[in-house]
Design a protein around this motif. Structure first.
Motif, PDB file in Angstrom:
ATOM      1  N   SER A  67       3.473  25.511  90.331  1.00 19.43           N
ATOM      2  CA  SER A  67       3.304  25.414  88.879  1.00 19.43           C
ATOM      3  C   SER A  67       4.656  25.610  88.185  1.00 19.43           C
ATOM      4  O   SER A  67       4.957  24.939  87.210  1.00 19.43           O
ATOM      5  CB  SER A  67       2.207  26.360  88.384  1.00 19.43           C
ATOM      6  OG  SER A  67       2.714  27.642  88.192  1.00 19.43           O
ATOM      7  N   LYS A  90       1.855  19.335  95.591  1.00 20.12           N
ATOM      8  CA  LYS A  90       0.962  19.653  94.480  1.00 20.12           C
ATOM      9  C   LYS A  90      -0.340  18.854  94.609  1.00 20.12           C
ATOM     10  O   LYS A  90      -1.433  19.356  94.354  1.00 20.12           O
ATOM     11  CB  LYS A  90       1.645  19.339  93.148  1.00 20.12           C
ATOM     12  CG  LYS A  90       0.844  19.815  91.940  1.00 20.12           C
ATOM     13  CD  LYS A  90       1.724  20.086  90.751  1.00 20.12           C
ATOM     14  CE  LYS A  90       0.957  20.713  89.587  1.00 20.12           C
ATOM     15  NZ  LYS A  90      -0.487  20.752  89.687  1.00 20.12           N
ATOM     16  N   ASP A  94      -3.790  20.774  94.905  1.00 18.74           N
ATOM     17  CA  ASP A  94      -4.876  20.540  93.948  1.00 18.74           C
ATOM     18  C   ASP A  94      -6.124  20.050  94.666  1.00 18.74           C
ATOM     19  O   ASP A  94      -7.227  20.502  94.398  1.00 18.74           O
ATOM     20  CB  ASP A  94      -4.454  19.521  92.885  1.00 18.74           C
ATOM     21  CG  ASP A  94      -3.413  20.112  91.939  1.00 18.74           C
ATOM     22  OD1 ASP A  94      -3.285  21.355  91.910  1.00 18.74           O
ATOM     23  OD2 ASP A  94      -2.720  19.333  91.248  1.00 18.74           O
ATOM     24  N   LYS A  97      -7.618  23.035  96.442  1.00 14.30           N
ATOM     25  CA  LYS A  97      -8.097  24.138  95.597  1.00 14.30           C
ATOM     26  C   LYS A  97      -9.298  23.752  94.744  1.00 14.30           C
ATOM     27  O   LYS A  97     -10.056  24.608  94.320  1.00 14.30           O
ATOM     28  CB  LYS A  97      -6.967  24.626  94.673  1.00 14.30           C
ATOM     29  CG  LYS A  97      -5.860  25.363  95.399  1.00 14.30           C
ATOM     30  CD  LYS A  97      -6.376  26.598  96.109  1.00 14.30           C
ATOM     31  CE  LYS A  97      -6.096  27.861  95.315  1.00 14.30           C
ATOM     32  NZ  LYS A  97      -6.265  29.073  96.147  1.00 14.30           N
ATOM     33  N   LYS A  98      -9.443  22.463  94.482  1.00 10.93           N
ATOM     34  CA  LYS A  98     -10.537  22.061  93.596  1.00 10.93           C
ATOM     35  C   LYS A  98     -11.917  22.176  94.250  1.00 10.93           C
ATOM     36  O   LYS A  98     -12.928  22.189  93.570  1.00 10.93           O
ATOM     37  CB  LYS A  98     -10.314  20.613  93.117  1.00 10.93           C
ATOM     38  CG  LYS A  98      -9.299  20.523  91.989  1.00 10.93           C
ATOM     39  CD  LYS A  98      -9.103  19.085  91.558  1.00 10.93           C
ATOM     40  CE  LYS A  98      -8.076  18.990  90.418  1.00 10.93           C
ATOM     41  NZ  LYS A  98      -7.673  17.586  90.194  1.00 10.93           N
TER      42      LYS A  98
END
Lengths: 502, 502
Positions: A67, A90, A94, A97-98
């Motif tokens: 981030s 990233k 993502d 993690k989603k």
């Protein structure tokens, strides 16, 4: 951002890569001769290392680094490699993690079970055994797509995993052109009375001599054996352990010379790519092929466009005759070339020839898209499958074992993967068109056995970049065009009309 | 103690073991054919995994678990396996934690450098190149001993690493007896006019056929190929990846049949041990041999006491003759047996025969003891070495390359390791004495090729326990005695007096 964040990020990425290498060698070992009783214990080790690696990729620390490094002002201060590292990681972060952890676990358990059920269903040629599992796999994958976020259409989200930024709308166009031009060609060929002879390809060939010839051609194309090795495996594969350890495997069929020969060239093509990435990308996560499609373009290029070409055999047929004098002394090079290029509508994708292969892929593409973007039900897959085979290839499976059950991919939830195979063929033909313009001596090089300038050209134009460029960037940079199936179609039409004298 | 502590401890141990398996396969791969250009990248992976494993073994969590589980009341509530797990891991933990981190690092750097300097010194047969490094290695090891704590004598602390609880005072007695009885025997043999013929062992033997015979004898002794495999490596070794994946390697000399044959049996002996440990010990850190010495007893037992025995060749010589009909058709089994048992004073340990081998080890033992317990200077090692070779074996090195520089062990700081080799021979003879009493048909079994009852006896008595028992406990339980070199001496005297007709 502190300078430290970048350092921590790079160390994390390096460590993730090192776990990858350890996992890769465990995988390689399992496929090349690990004792079968030890596999159960081995699974525990693979599980532990995968978990460690996954935990690193999804750690708070990784999240914080990404981030910070993604903030516009920071991102713009990074060099090109660093930017790509951040973008790629990233995207993975993502994606991981989603998905809620419990859905992940459910997916691991489901697909593992589903794969073994698929195997049983395939053995018994009975789709009904597999159907309830496939329904759950599709349902869960649809949930994943929701969590990941729909890009254009749900199926686009899946395509993006294997071929970044490709869309169903692009593929509709691409496969539409293939269907329009290749289906009639396949029909013409089926009707041609001028068929190649293939009997001489099915004599008795010793494994030792097959291996000898595979080693020979791999050396000729420039595969570096000091940075690789050739082993035997049931299903041939290439695996990149590190930049200087890129291994390939093949298999030897005692009554078919073509399998080891062309699978060695195919895996050799994948390996040339991995062996020639810039050393500057080691440990960045970018030291691998740009995408499944670009990777496949290189295996197909060396297997088909070089390895199944007449100039190649004009040069190397005498070497094959030396290894197998009794088998080939009375077969002409032209007959050998035609024999290895037999094109014939068939039911099984992995046994298909260079031409009809694309139709097999197209059928899977259309069915996957219908499952995710339209309203096709899993229960209706077998019938839809059979109808498409009849329509496009003129052959109809007698049972689901040689039909809808033939591939493992769907049982593991790998939807969106199949199109890569044909994208590989399309890209390869685009690259060949460019190389023929830039190296007008292309055919002469091959006829003279000077394959290294070709490898060098590919290294300079494609290989060195690894994952530093996206597939679209590579295509554009090399060919000055977007993806364009016209070159593949023209290549196939010319080659097969010539062979079948249509 | 909460029940949880034991669970956490067991999970930590299991994970440490899983790192071990990953590291072991990387090691195996490096030794059996990893591409040489990939080694540099590989080292990074090995470094990372080793660090992770070391960090787990020395973690605060491990320390807390061990200190809680070691409290008397808690410890006594554990079962036998759990108690041994705690004892073994506490020993390692203490050993690791007592050394300041900077000294650890210094040692890693020093021994790595020292090993490469040793290689150069050996190539040039020049001890003076190696001397300053060896001095530092010895000095640092003495510091380590101080941190670890002197047990009896400083050298005892080092011996304990490889053979728990063995002391210099015990070894003085053991090696004293060997010296007293074997030195005169070696002299008598050197003077005997009745020497075996060995010329037939040095013909031309194809690698393929040597491998075929190695595979055959390994199957005969009961090595399980579904839980192992045989590969080629420069220096043969056995490696335990997991209980059901125990691999061995051998090497093939084109002009010497004995090397592959006896190294296969040697490594096969190590492997039988590891393949037959109780499955209950998997993941406990106890699923391996009890000590270096006990392990070596099994390799020596199968290599020498079975593999170099007359009954063995009475049964299997015909199989060797079938594989090499031209080479052995005119050689009698007795001549073959005598040839493979030639005993001859020599300079190089790893080429020594079953009898004189022990004197090579004894010399190293005496020198190591003098370095750590007495006042021998590193600078005086070459002279001391040469004097002992002249005295015990009647041969004197012409240069340090065939003298004090021949072994790698000291360059890496592995002092205390050498005695294990002779302890292995001593234990093996003790075990054989017991087995001959309990299985009076021992020789007949071998002559009939019924080796599996012997393997079963060893599994029941020794193998199954892994590291659950200490070496001393195993010796006592199996033979009802302490360590006793008398059986080895008697065995060697009988065998070699018979062969040399003294």
């Amino acid at each position: 951002m502190s300078h430290q964040t970048l350092t921590i990020f790079k160390e994390l990425v390096k460590k993730i890569n090192e776990y990858n290498e350890a996992l890769s060698i465990l995988f390689w070992d399992l496929r090349t001769g690990a004792p079968k009783k030890g596999v159960e214990g081995r699974s525990e080790v693979i599980g532990m290392l995968s978990t460690e690696q996954f935990n690193l990729s999804t750690s708070q620390q990784m999240g914080d680094c990404l981030s910070q490094l993604s903030e516009t002002s920071v991102f713009e201060s990074l060099n090109q490699t660093e930017q790509r590292m951040v973008t790629e990681h990233k995207k993975d972060y993502d994606r991981n993690k989603k998905i809620p952890v419990n859905l992940y676990k459910e997916n691991v358990i489901l697909t593992s079970k589903s794969e073994s059920v698929w195997e049983e269903a395939k053995d018994q040629s009975d789709f009904s055994i597999f159907q309830p599992y496939l329904e759950k796999v599709v349902e869960l994958k649809k949930k994943f797509v929701e969590y990941w976020g729909v890009k254009g259409t749900p199926y686009d989200t899946l395509l993006d995993i294997y071929e970044p930024n490709i869309t169903a709308s692009q593929l509709d166009q691409v496969f539409g052109m293939l269907r329009e031009r290749l289906v009639p060609l396949v029909t013409q060929i089926a009707e041609s009375t001028n068929k190649p002879n293939t009997t001489f390809l099915h004599q008795s060939f010793s494994e030792e001599k097959q291996r000898e010839f595979s080693l020979f051609v791999l050396k000729e194309i420039g595969y570096d054996f000091a940075a690789g090795r050739l082993d035997k495996a049931v299903h041939p594969f290439m695996i990149n352990l590190n930049l200087k350890d890129v291994r390939i495997t093949t298999n030897y069929y005692p009554d078919d010379i073509t399998f080891s020969l062309f699978s060695s060239l195919h895996e050799g093509g994948h390996a040339l790519y991995e062996q020639n990435i810039s050393a500057e990308l080691v440990g960045t996560g970018l030291c691998t092929g740009a995408s499944m499609g670009i990777h496949e373009s290189q295996s197909r290029f060396w297997e088909n466009m070089i390895g199944r070409s007449l100039p190649f055999w004009k040069r190397y047929y005498k070497n094959l005759q030396e290894v197998f004098p009794n088998e080939f002394s009375s077969v002409s090079v032209e007959d050998f070339y035609r024999g290895t290029n037999e094109a014939k509508p068939s039911l099984i994708r992995i046994e298909a020839d260079e031409l009809t292969y694309n139709l097999h892929v197209m059928i899977r593409y259309e069915l996957e898209k219908a499952l995710f973007n339209e309203d096709l039900k899993v229960a209706d897959l077998p019938q839809a499958w059979n109808e498409k085979y009849t329509e496009y290839l003129g052959v109809t499976p007698a049972h689901d074992g040689e039909g809808v059950l033939q591939d493992v991919h769907w049982s593991g939830g790998d939807f969106g993967y199949f199109p890569s195979y044909s994208l590989g063929n399309i890209y390869a033909a685009q690259f060949m068109n460019t190389i023929q313009k830039q190296l007008p001596e292309f055919d002469t090089y091959i006829e003279n056995g000077e394959l290294l300038p070709i490898k060098q050209w590919l290294s300079d134009q494609i290989y060195q970049y690894g994952k530093l460029l996206t597939p679209a960037e590579i295509i554009k940079q090399v060919t000055n065009e977007e993806i364009n199936p016209e070159y593949l179609i023209a290549y196939l039409e010319k080659k097969f009309k010539d062979i079948y004298q249509i």
